[in-house]
Design a protein around this motif. Structure first.
Motif, PDB file in Angstrom:
ATOM      1  N   LYS A  23      17.187  24.097  18.225  1.00  0.00           N
ATOM      2  CA  LYS A  23      16.765  22.723  17.947  1.00  0.00           C
ATOM      3  C   LYS A  23      17.587  21.713  18.731  1.00  0.00           C
ATOM      4  O   LYS A  23      17.070  20.688  19.183  1.00  0.00           O
ATOM      5  CB  LYS A  23      16.869  22.446  16.454  1.00  0.00           C
ATOM      6  CG  LYS A  23      16.308  21.090  16.034  1.00  0.00           C
ATOM      7  CD  LYS A  23      16.356  20.925  14.527  1.00  0.00           C
ATOM      8  CE  LYS A  23      15.762  19.594  14.106  1.00  0.00           C
ATOM      9  NZ  LYS A  23      15.786  19.425  12.638  1.00  0.00           N
ATOM     10  N   SER A  24      18.872  22.007  18.924  1.00  0.00           N
ATOM     11  CA  SER A  24      19.719  21.079  19.689  1.00  0.00           C
ATOM     12  C   SER A  24      19.313  21.014  21.156  1.00  0.00           C
ATOM     13  O   SER A  24      19.504  19.983  21.812  1.00  0.00           O
ATOM     14  CB  SER A  24      21.187  21.495  19.567  1.00  0.00           C
ATOM     15  OG  SER A  24      21.441  22.714  20.255  1.00  0.00           O
ATOM     16  N   PRO A  27      14.831  19.529  20.726  1.00  0.00           N
ATOM     17  CA  PRO A  27      14.630  18.874  19.430  1.00  0.00           C
ATOM     18  C   PRO A  27      13.174  18.618  19.080  1.00  0.00           C
ATOM     19  O   PRO A  27      12.812  18.599  17.899  1.00  0.00           O
ATOM     20  CB  PRO A  27      15.413  17.563  19.571  1.00  0.00           C
ATOM     21  CG  PRO A  27      15.611  17.366  21.041  1.00  0.00           C
ATOM     22  CD  PRO A  27      15.669  18.726  21.631  1.00  0.00           C
TER      23      PRO A  27
END
Length: 241
Positions: A23-24, A27
């Motif tokens: 997700k980082s 995103p």
């Protein structure tokens, strides 16, 4: 005036929800990272994900897609067979298909290839170097002799696919393996490109040259305006007697 190419980027969109590291990096999801770049390149871009109704691939979406880009990994088995049938028919009718990274195991790619599409793999964050072996091909336009990726998942031969129509890239990995990383096929009237890089825990789809290859491939895979074949009993063009 050339027609704007309509692209749909399909993604499972599962890793980005389950894994904070992924997700980082992505995103908004892998699909949005690719879609945002293609929009800047002048494509008309939409997205679709696994958990949408019909996986986002309704008849309306498919009928208005010139090139479908497919990324999958965790949930190949969850893709409905009836949707796979529809995608296959669209490819046979002329829609382009770009299959990315672990989508080599997707139902649609295996159906179109007719083989297991199995391979060796190792996730060790090692250097990958993709060598261009078709320097005159439209997919390699604007690319140097090779593309270096600092960290990637390794895929190794033997890759159980049919002999490609064209081999565009061959990868070398720091661990010693090589891999056919860019392969083209024709099925019916549709063009298919398999492109290896893109493990979800690395920022591969932020790499400018990887994004350039995907954009080049989308232009290459777009449907041609050639004649539509007819399959039926036909009258002779010349007199037989």
């Amino acid at each position: 005036m050339s027609k704007t190419i309509r692209v749909t980027v399909w993604n499972e969109f599962r890793h980005e929800k389950k894994d904070e590291d992924v997700k980082s990096i992505y995103p908004e999801g892998i699909h949005m990272t690719i879609a945002n770049h293609l929009s800047k390149e002048g494509f008309e871009v939409g997205t679709a994900t696994l958990d949408e109704p019909d996986h986002g691939l309704t008849d309306e979406v498919l009928n208005h897609t010139d090139v479908l880009i497919w990324w999958g990994h965790l949930a190949h088995h969850e893709v409905q067979d009836q949707i796979v049938e529809k995608v296959q028919q669209r490819v046979l009718d002329g829609m382009g298909l770009i299959v990315l990274h672990s989508a080599h195991y997707s139902k649609i790619f295996r159906k179109l290839m007719g083989t297991t599409c199995s391979l060796k793999w190792r996730e060790a964050g090692e250097n990958e170097r993709l060598w261009v072996v078709q320097p005159g091909h439209p997919i390699t336009e604007g690319i140097g002799e090779y593309i270096d990726i600092e960290k990637e998942e390794m895929y190794g031969e033997f890759f159980d696919i049919p002999q490609p129509d064209e081999l565009i890239f061959v990868s070398w990995f720091k661990g010693g393996e090589v891999f056919r990383s860019g392969c083209t096929y024709t099925r019916g009237r549709g063009k298919i490109f398999y492109f290896r890089p893109g493990h979800e825990t690395y920022p591969t789809y932020h790499h400018p040259q990887i994004l350039k290859v995907i954009a080049n491939a989308a232009r290459w895979a777009a449907p041609s305006r050639g004649p539509v074949p007819r399959y039926a009993n036909v009258q002779p063009l010349e007199k037989l007697r």
